[in-house]
Design an enzyme around this catalytic site. Structure first.
Site, PDB file in Angstrom:
ATOM      1  N   LYS A 113      -7.424  -3.815   2.699  1.00  0.00           N
ATOM      2  CA  LYS A 113      -5.908  -2.750   2.695  1.00  0.00           C
ATOM      3  C   LYS A 113      -6.193  -3.328   4.612  1.00  0.00           C
ATOM      4  O   LYS A 113      -6.661  -3.695   5.575  1.00  0.00           O
ATOM      5  CB  LYS A 113      -5.828  -1.352   3.484  1.00  0.00           C
ATOM      6  CG  LYS A 113      -6.802  -0.742   4.522  1.00  0.00           C
ATOM      7  CD  LYS A 113      -6.788   1.193   4.429  1.00  0.00           C
ATOM      8  CE  LYS A 113      -8.240   1.536   5.356  1.00  0.00           C
ATOM      9  NZ  LYS A 113      -7.500   2.654   6.010  1.00  0.00           N
TER      10      LYS A 113
ATOM     11  N   PHE B 270      -2.869   0.746 -10.433  1.00  0.00           N
ATOM     12  CA  PHE B 270      -3.332  -0.976  -9.634  1.00  0.00           C
ATOM     13  C   PHE B 270      -4.209  -0.944 -10.242  1.00  0.00           C
ATOM     14  O   PHE B 270      -5.027  -2.628 -10.741  1.00  0.00           O
ATOM     15  CB  PHE B 270      -3.169  -0.931  -7.986  1.00  0.00           C
ATOM     16  CG  PHE B 270      -4.537   0.242  -7.276  1.00  0.00           C
ATOM     17  CD1 PHE B 270      -5.557   0.675  -8.012  1.00  0.00           C
ATOM     18  CD2 PHE B 270      -3.810   0.989  -7.616  1.00  0.00           C
ATOM     19  CE1 PHE B 270      -6.001   1.645  -8.097  1.00  0.00           C
ATOM     20  CE2 PHE B 270      -4.003   2.734  -6.224  1.00  0.00           C
ATOM     21  CZ  PHE B 270      -5.926   2.636  -6.846  1.00  0.00           C
TER      22      PHE B 270
ATOM     23  N   ARG C 180     -17.374   2.191  -2.450  1.00  0.00           N
ATOM     24  CA  ARG C 180     -16.294   1.099  -1.338  1.00  0.00           C
ATOM     25  C   ARG C 180     -16.657  -0.338  -1.551  1.00  0.00           C
ATOM     26  O   ARG C 180     -17.309  -0.814  -1.697  1.00  0.00           O
ATOM     27  CB  ARG C 180     -16.796   1.725  -0.113  1.00  0.00           C
ATOM     28  CG  ARG C 180     -15.767   1.003   1.089  1.00  0.00           C
ATOM     29  CD  ARG C 180     -15.989   1.987   2.108  1.00  0.00           C
ATOM     30  NE  ARG C 180     -15.888   3.064   2.206  1.00  0.00           N
ATOM     31  CZ  ARG C 180     -13.757   4.172   2.294  1.00  0.00           C
ATOM     32  NH1 ARG C 180     -13.481   3.233   1.945  1.00  0.00           N
ATOM     33  NH2 ARG C 180     -14.340   5.038   1.828  1.00  0.00           N
TER      34      ARG C 180
ATOM     35  N   LYS D 107       0.778  -1.391  -0.104  1.00  0.00           N
ATOM     36  CA  LYS D 107       0.098   0.311   0.145  1.00  0.00           C
ATOM     37  C   LYS D 107       0.883   1.154   0.277  1.00  0.00           C
ATOM     38  O   LYS D 107       1.705   1.470   0.722  1.00  0.00           O
ATOM     39  CB  LYS D 107      -0.978   0.488   1.177  1.00  0.00           C
ATOM     40  CG  LYS D 107      -1.708   1.004   0.808  1.00  0.00           C
ATOM     41  CD  LYS D 107      -2.515   1.296   2.486  1.00  0.00           C
ATOM     42  CE  LYS D 107      -4.044   1.824   1.968  1.00  0.00           C
ATOM     43  NZ  LYS D 107      -3.349   3.605   2.104  1.00  0.00           N
TER      44      LYS D 107
END
Length: 303
Positions: A220, A144, A214, A74
């Protein structure tokens, strides 16, 4: 009443009637226009464009089954979404990178993170917010996903890889996606990232489509959770903070809550403005679903 006064009265009455019927006619014309196929098609096109530019946002890992998933570092940078013509932030604020930065970007959408190096978020944010060219030469868009491409994640990224073979760009990097073979392997990778002062890792389901919301298909994993919220109120301090900001009231998808710790003296004297976006850290959730031990981290001026 004199004839002149009666004439003025009638004149005023007819003037008001003219305004009334004129307004009604205007309203009728406007309503008729809104109901035309052309206007409805235009409205639908605008709504579709707005939906298509909403980015996929990550969820938080809570021991979900990650069989068949992939992982990557990340990056602690600024979200960068290239729509094929322009570069935007997560909140769809248009960025102004120099021409040399985007001249070899593809004519299709790519989603990623504007990033230079670990532990340089403040500098990255400053470069992105600046209207000057300074600093962009060392920046890259670490990609990504290719949102509008067909197939799974690997197929979508291959579309960009093929484009870059024919049109190389030193400012685009595709983030490697590592298949997760076991929880132990994932934990080892996570520890390696933290040892290098990385922020954490991202895990995602490579078979899932790009979702403009979302998503629970991309998560994460960090040593401490963090999220963003919008400041909606300043609350006065007490005791040693009397005369200063004591806490802020925030709002996000979890609800409304206060954040009172993590601010230095300068930030209490000049707190984040109402309406601004801030990042906070927290340790789990309360029974009511609100952040537990929420602590201010930083203001997201890049959003």
């Amino acid at each position: 009443m004199a004839k002149s006064q009666i004439k003025k009265l009638y004149a005023g009455l007819f003037f008001l009637l003219g305004l009334f019927f004129g307004a009604n006619q205007a309203f009728a014309q406007a309503e008729a226009q809104l109901n035309t196929p052309e206007w409805q098609a235009k409205t639908q096109t605008e709504e579709n464009h707005k939906a298509s530019t909403q980015l996929m946002l990550v969820g938080t890992y809570t021991n979900q089954d990650l069989t068949g998933w992939v992982m990557s570092e990340k990056l602690d940078g600024v979200r960068g979404f290239w729509d094929g013509k322009q570069l935007f932030t997560r909140q769809h604020r248009k960025l102004t990178p120099p021409h040399y930065f985007v001249k070899d970007f593809p004519p299709f959408a790519i989603d990623g993170e504007l990033f230079t190096a670990r532990d340089e978020f403040a500098e990255i944010s400053s470069i992105v917010r600046s209207q000057k060219d300074k600093g962009w030469e060392k920046m890259k868009l670490y990609v990504f996903d290719v949102p509008n491409a067909q197939g799974d994640l690997f197929a979508r990224l291959q579309v960009l890889r093929d484009y870059l073979t024919a049109h190389p760009s030193q400012h685009i990097e595709i983030i490697p996606q590592i298949p997760i073979k076991s929880r132990a392997q994932m934990q080892e990778f996570f520890n390696e990232v933290l040892a290098k002062k990385g922020e954490g890792i991202i895990v995602r389901n490579p078979t899932a489509n790009y979702e403009h919301k979302r998503s629970n298909q991309i998560l994460k994993i960090k040593p401490v959770h963090d999220e963003e919220c919008t400041v909606i109120a300043h609350n006065p301090g007490r005791g040693k903070f009397e005369g200063l900001m004591g806490s802020v009231t925030c709002k996000n998808q979890r609800g409304e809550f206060r954040i009172g710790s993590g601010f230095n003296l300068a930030e209490r004297e000049n707190p984040p403005a109402i309406g601004s976006l801030i990042t906070y850290k927290y340790r789990g959730l309360t029974k009511a679903g609100l952040p537990r031990f929420a602590t201010y981290w930083r203001e997201r001026t890049d959003k």
